[in-house]
Design a protein around this motif. Structure first.
Motif, PDB file in Angstrom:
ATOM      1  N   HIS A 178      -2.648   5.882   4.551  1.00 53.86           N
ATOM      2  CA  HIS A 178      -3.276   4.576   4.350  1.00 53.86           C
ATOM      3  C   HIS A 178      -2.616   3.401   5.083  1.00 53.86           C
ATOM      4  O   HIS A 178      -3.185   2.313   5.110  1.00 53.86           O
ATOM      5  CB  HIS A 178      -3.444   4.267   2.845  1.00 53.86           C
ATOM      6  CG  HIS A 178      -2.165   3.955   2.124  1.00 53.86           C
ATOM      7  ND1 HIS A 178      -2.120   3.059   1.088  1.00 53.86           N
ATOM      8  CD2 HIS A 178      -0.908   4.438   2.278  1.00 53.86           C
ATOM      9  CE1 HIS A 178      -0.884   2.990   0.635  1.00 53.86           C
ATOM     10  NE2 HIS A 178      -0.134   3.822   1.328  1.00 53.86           N
ATOM     11  N   GLY A 199       1.263   7.866  -1.178  1.00 54.04           N
ATOM     12  CA  GLY A 199       2.711   7.793  -1.367  1.00 54.04           C
ATOM     13  C   GLY A 199       3.227   8.394  -2.659  1.00 54.04           C
ATOM     14  O   GLY A 199       2.535   8.481  -3.668  1.00 54.04           O
ATOM     15  N   ASP A 223       1.625   0.510  -2.542  1.00 53.01           N
ATOM     16  CA  ASP A 223       1.691  -0.351  -1.355  1.00 53.01           C
ATOM     17  C   ASP A 223       0.289  -0.648  -0.828  1.00 53.01           C
ATOM     18  O   ASP A 223      -0.648   0.115  -1.054  1.00 53.01           O
ATOM     19  CB  ASP A 223       2.530   0.334  -0.272  1.00 53.01           C
ATOM     20  CG  ASP A 223       3.902   0.703  -0.812  1.00 53.01           C
ATOM     21  OD1 ASP A 223       4.658  -0.214  -1.165  1.00 53.01           O
ATOM     22  OD2 ASP A 223       4.183   1.909  -0.922  1.00 53.01           O
TER      23      ASP A 223
HETATM   24 ZN   LIG Z   1       3.137   3.709  -1.210  1.00 47.77          ZN
END
Ligand SMILES: [Zn+2]
Length: 347
Positions: free
Chosen positions: A165, A323, A202
């Motif tokens: 991403h 992640g 994130d």
């Molecule tokens: Zn992340």
């Protein structure tokens, strides 16, 4: 395309898993946990899910989102002998620095990644090419499953590693080489509007960049304020061609689920208003408090709420893995909460 299990038209839950992506131990900090824990939880929650195996595509899926020279660079990286490139490179080739064209793989690498933690090793490049191929083929199969109009909306898991991403069309970074969620969304957008929801801790800056001016894809990211520092702010609402095509919901570091839950509701409401034909979910676990950068301090149980509410959209959904920082047990617990809640919601 190879299929190892059910291919009947009533198929509603499937995974598109590349064996290399599932089994390869990548050097560095691309943890296997996001894939291994996700697959274990998914297979327990959906024991009858079809297991599909993607074919390699020589970079064709990556080209649907990324520039040819960048894809060619990653293909070249996949063919280099392991250890031939000396990492870290310690240079990021900003335009101001460049006097001459780079003459080595290392020199070109310095121009293709926006940080110094992303290393295009042969294994990482091979995993990126295979994850991109799986994402596009998973999207095609999901569209086929949805066309059969099953009683429940179909669900497709595409375990992807390295993650995707943060990858921009011509530049990688944040451990991401190819934008798997964007590749899936681009393919699905051939059959209708697509929403991408990114629940990694994130900002999904790469996915945002791909569709920033594209009104057929709504991109939504719930994330902690911070990384990558130069994107992810609430005022980034889309380009001139798609003025409401992007929704960023940044949260203060350490805010916990009390702040997260209203942001999730805002995200889901925006997706309902957009009325997409498909959802792509970028599933990261790093918002969980035990993970190294768990700035959002979610509890494992909070992932059950995420699974239930997102499944409640009742959209044909493709899930990519993002992640995670190597905490197998806590990731596995979060993944189990997530997929159990999803299965219960759709039962
Ligand atoms: Zn992340």
């Amino acid at each position: 395309m190879n299929t190892t299990a059910h291919t009947d038209p009533s198929m509603v839950v499937a995974e598109m898993t590349d064996p290399y992506v599932e089994n390869q131990e990548f050097p560095g900090i691309i943890y296997p946990t996001s894939v291994t824990a996700t697959l274990a939880a998914f297979r327990r929650s959906f024991p009858d899910a079809a297991r599909l195996v993607p074919e390699e595509d020589d970079g064709a899926a990556a080209l649907s989102v990324h520039s040819r020279d960048y894809v060619d660079f990653v293909k070249e990286g996949a063919k280099r002998p392991e250890g031939a490139t000396k990492f870290p490179l310690n240079v990021i080739a900003l335009p101001e620095l460049r006097v001459s064209e780079p003459r080595t793989f290392e020199g070109r690498h310095a121009g293709y990644f926006f940080d110094e933690v992303t290393h295009a090793t042969p294994a990482v490049c091979a995993g990126a090419l295979r994850s991109a191929a799986a994402s596009r083929q998973g999207a095609r199969r999901l569209a086929g499953m949805a066309a059969a109009r099953p009683a429940s909306p179909p669900l497709m898991l595409v375990p992807s590693r390295p993650p995707g991403h943060h990858a921009l069309p011509a530049v990688g970074g944040g451990l991401c080489l190819f934008a798997n969620a964007a590749i899936a969304a681009r393919e699905l957008s051939r059959g209708g509007r697509v929403a991408v929801l990114d629940i990694d801790q994130d900002h999904g800056n790469g996915t945002q960049a791909v569709f920033y001016d594209d009104p057929s894809v709504l991109t939504v990211s719930i994330h902690a304020e911070g990384w990558p520092h130069v994107a992810g702010f609430a005022e980034e609402t889309g380009g001139p061609g798609a003025p409401h095509g992007n929704l960023n919901l940044p949260l203060p570091t350490g805010s916990g689920f009390a702040a997260y839950e209203p942001a999730l509701e805002t995200a889901l409401e925006a997706i309902r208003r957009f009325d997409p034909a498909y959802l792509v979910l970028a599933l990261g676990y790093d918002a969980q408090w035990e993970q190294g950068f768990g700035a959002l301090r979610l509890e494992s149980e909070d992932f059950a709420v995420l699974g239930r509410r997102i499944a409640g959209l009742r959209l044909p959904t493709l899930v990519t893995t993002e992640g995670c920082y190597g905490y197998y047990e806590s990731t596995a617990v979060a993944a189990t909460h997530f997929f159990d809640a999803w299965a219960e919601q759709w039962r």
